[in-house]
Design an enzyme around this catalytic site. Structure first.
Site, mmCIF file in Angstrom:
data_model
loop_
_atom_site.group_PDB
_atom_site.id
_atom_site.type_symbol
_atom_site.label_atom_id
_atom_site.label_comp_id
_atom_site.label_asym_id
_atom_site.label_seq_id
_atom_site.Cartn_x
_atom_site.Cartn_y
_atom_site.Cartn_z
ATOM 1 N N LEU A 71 0.773 -1.209 0.009
ATOM 2 C CA LEU A 71 -0.025 -0.032 0.056
ATOM 3 C C LEU A 71 0.813 1.228 -0.013
ATOM 4 C CD1 LEU A 71 -2.533 -1.053 2.481
ATOM 5 C CD2 LEU A 71 -3.038 -0.917 0.039
ATOM 6 N N GLY A 72 2.097 1.304 0.707
ATOM 7 C CA GLY A 72 2.891 2.241 0.592
ATOM 8 C C GLY A 72 4.039 2.205 1.506
ATOM 9 N N ASP A 116 1.886 12.714 14.862
ATOM 10 C CA ASP A 116 2.483 12.664 13.144
ATOM 11 C C ASP A 116 1.101 13.205 12.508
ATOM 12 O OD1 ASP A 116 3.835 13.205 11.186
ATOM 13 O OD2 ASP A 116 4.154 10.865 10.698
ATOM 14 N N LYS A 169 1.764 -2.732 9.121
ATOM 15 C CA LYS A 169 3.021 -2.107 8.841
ATOM 16 C C LYS A 169 4.079 -2.606 9.431
ATOM 17 C CE LYS A 169 3.048 2.513 9.215
ATOM 18 N NZ LYS A 169 2.921 4.053 9.497
ATOM 19 N N GLY A 222 6.434 4.484 4.302
ATOM 20 C CA GLY A 222 6.890 5.779 5.292
ATOM 21 C C GLY A 222 8.154 5.742 5.939
ATOM 22 N N GLY A 223 8.212 6.418 6.931
ATOM 23 C CA GLY A 223 9.369 6.685 7.645
ATOM 24 C C GLY A 223 9.734 5.376 8.788
ATOM 25 N N MET A 224 8.474 4.964 8.880
ATOM 26 C CA MET A 224 8.757 3.763 9.904
ATOM 27 C C MET A 224 8.825 2.285 8.996
ATOM 28 S SD MET A 224 6.008 4.156 12.645
ATOM 29 C CE MET A 224 5.026 5.716 13.012
HETATM 30 P P1 ATP Z 1 4.512 8.094 8.253
HETATM 31 O O1 ATP Z 1 5.639 7.117 8.367
HETATM 32 O O2 ATP Z 1 5.053 9.484 8.341
HETATM 33 O O3 ATP Z 1 3.294 7.748 8.781
HETATM 34 P P2 ATP Z 1 3.079 7.910 5.578
HETATM 35 O O4 ATP Z 1 2.019 7.966 6.455
HETATM 36 O O5 ATP Z 1 3.442 8.393 4.339
HETATM 37 O O6 ATP Z 1 4.327 8.277 6.406
HETATM 38 P P3 ATP Z 1 2.861 4.977 6.198
HETATM 39 O O7 ATP Z 1 2.314 5.293 7.556
HETATM 40 O O8 ATP Z 1 3.981 3.848 6.282
HETATM 41 O O9 ATP Z 1 3.648 6.373 5.533
HETATM 42 O O10 ATP Z 1 1.620 4.649 5.157
HETATM 43 C C1 ATP Z 1 2.035 4.595 3.591
HETATM 44 C C2 ATP Z 1 0.835 4.277 2.986
HETATM 45 O O11 ATP Z 1 0.298 3.256 3.185
HETATM 46 C C3 ATP Z 1 -0.232 5.369 3.523
HETATM 47 O O12 ATP Z 1 0.021 6.763 2.418
HETATM 48 C C4 ATP Z 1 -1.276 4.903 2.976
HETATM 49 O O13 ATP Z 1 -1.732 5.013 1.532
HETATM 50 C C5 ATP Z 1 -1.229 3.362 3.130
HETATM 51 N N1 ATP Z 1 -1.773 2.827 4.451
HETATM 52 C C6 ATP Z 1 -1.211 3.141 5.795
HETATM 53 N N2 ATP Z 1 -2.121 2.547 6.589
HETATM 54 C C7 ATP Z 1 -3.187 1.939 6.063
HETATM 55 C C8 ATP Z 1 -4.473 1.392 6.346
HETATM 56 N N3 ATP Z 1 -4.475 1.180 7.586
HETATM 57 N N4 ATP Z 1 -5.227 1.045 5.446
HETATM 58 C C9 ATP Z 1 -4.833 1.385 4.322
HETATM 59 N N5 ATP Z 1 -3.778 2.024 3.570
HETATM 60 C C10 ATP Z 1 -3.025 2.183 4.713
HETATM 61 MG MG MG Z 2 1.340 7.006 7.964
#
Ligand code: ATP
Ligand code: MG
Length: 403
Positions: free
Chosen positions: A27-28, A159, A50, A30-32
């Protein structure tokens, strides 16, 4: 809402099974770490997992904190918060006995299992098109309600940003990553303005996403509910204007703007916004935390009152608009009725006049043998009471006299 994040992104984990989770699509990231959509084969539902980067948790103390905080985050339920189901740990090496479907995770250890939200992030929604005011208000109220509940449980988001808010298929806002921001060490990305950054100076850790960080967060101070209020203000500003509140070429420049600059007035970016909403945003974005709302609950109350005021005004304006449309028709109807009533009343009074005044006068004229005048009056009366028996009697007397 179709999110680009739901497009398939190739990832070596996809198609494998970890514990009782079949990993379906990425799905994506991020920092973590990275987020993968998975099917929970026990409960037969989709979840989002995650996976935290292996270097995110370095010490057993951090691991203990993570377990503790994930427990707190999973303990509360709210319709506008993506529920944290739990925290787990994956195998770190390939176990031949486990079969080929179990993935070796040379780099991944802990993973957080959470509610899968189908939809788009608010960041994607904002960049796609201008959000109308009623959606903005509805989502702002939902997000502030989520903050109110979390703050009551002493959980600070840390955040809050459009990328951590999703708008689901029913157009409901869901806040992601509640209580997770402070748990793990993030990947230092000091010059990436869009990502969660972590800067470690001699004695403070600065963590957050620059455009949405509060001034005290930039200064590495302890985060409170009021810091989330500032981030919320930056998110609401962006929903209303389509532009970031704090701009800069680098993460550092943005953080300096957060510390020292006042965002361009909303009225300049989006004219005709209700003054009450502009006031709420500016109270959230006060540099001094004491001047902001003290918690999500207070913010939520103000937003709800502002929305109630808008709804009441819209009802009145709607009624006026509806009236404006029907006023000509009603006016015509009133005129027609008035004319008709006038005609009826006029005729009725003429009938009365003929009976009560004219007939006795004709009789008097006949008695005085003023037949031509009596004849003219009788002609007039027969316009209104042609079938009146008294008039008929008068006519017979007159015709007798005239013949
Ligand atoms: P950060 O690490 O600052 O939170 P971020 O929010 O861009 O950065 P992630 O939290 O890792 O990164 O999430 C990455 C992507 O995954 C999000 O932008 C979203 O599109 C998707 N995502 C995260 N959590 C969910 C969820 N519970 N359900 C559906 N998609 C999700
Ligand atoms: Mg996030």
């Amino acid at each position: 809402l179709q999110s680009p994040s739901t497009w398939r992104i190739p990832d070596p984990l996809i198609g494998t099974t970890i514990s009782h989770y079949e990993l379906v699509e990425k799905l994506g990231e991020g920092g973590m770490g990275k987020v993968i959509k998975a099917r929970d084969t026990r409960l037969s539902r989709f979840v989002a997992i995650k996976f935290l980067r292996v270097d995110a948790i370095r010490t057993s103390e951090q691991e203990r904190d993570l377990v503790q905080e994930a427990r707190i985050a999973s303990s509360f339920h709210h319709p506008n918060i993506a529920h944290i189901y739990g925290l787990d740990q994956a195998e770190t090496s390939q176990d031949s006995a486990s079969g080929p479907t179990v993935c070796a995770l040379p780099e991944l250890m802990h993973f957080i299992v959470m509610e899968y939200v189908s939809g788009a992030t608010l960041a994607e929604v904002i960049s796609a098109k201008r959000i109308d005011l009623s959606d903005t208000m509805r989502w702002a109220i939902q997000i502030s309600d989520a903050l109110a509940t979390a703050h009551k449980a002493h959980i600070v988001h840390g955040d809050l940003k459009p990328g951590n808010i999703m708008i689901d298929g029913d157009r409901v806002a869901k806040v992601l990553d509640f209580g997770l921001a402070s748990l793990v060490e993030t990947k230092p990305m000091a010059d990436d303005a869009k990502q969660l950054v972590e800067l470690t100076t001699q004695d403070v850790v600065i963590r957050g996403t620059p455009p949405y960080m509060s001034p005290e967060q930039v200064e590495g101070k302890k985060l409170t509910e009021r810091s989330d209020i500032f981030s919320f203000g930056a998110v609401l500003y962006e929903m209303l204007s389509g532009r970031r509140a704090f701009l800069g070429e680098s993460a550092l420049a943005i953080m300096l703007a957060v510390l020292g600059k006042t965002p361009s007035p909303l009225s300049a970016v989006r004219p005709r916004l209700p003054a009450s909403i502009v006031r709420i945003v500016s109270r959230c974005l006060q540099k001094n935390p004491e001047l902001r709302y003290s918690s999500g609950a207070e913010l939520h109350r103000d937003l709800a009152a502002c929305q109630a005021g808008r709804a009441a005004r819209e009802t009145v304006i709607g009624a006026i608009i509806r009236h404006r449309r029907i006023v000509p028709a009603v006016a015509c109807l009133i005129i027609v009725c008035a004319v008709a009533a006038g005609l009826v009343i006029g005729r009725r009074s003429k009938v009365n006049w003929a009976r009560t005044d004219v007939l006795p006068e004709i009789s008097r004229l006949i008695e005085r043998e003023e037949f031509p005048r009596a004849f003219r009056l009788a002609l007039k009366a027969s316009e209104y009471i042609p079938n009146d028996p008294e008039l008929a009697a008068v006519w017979s007397k007159l015709s007798f006299k005239i013949t």
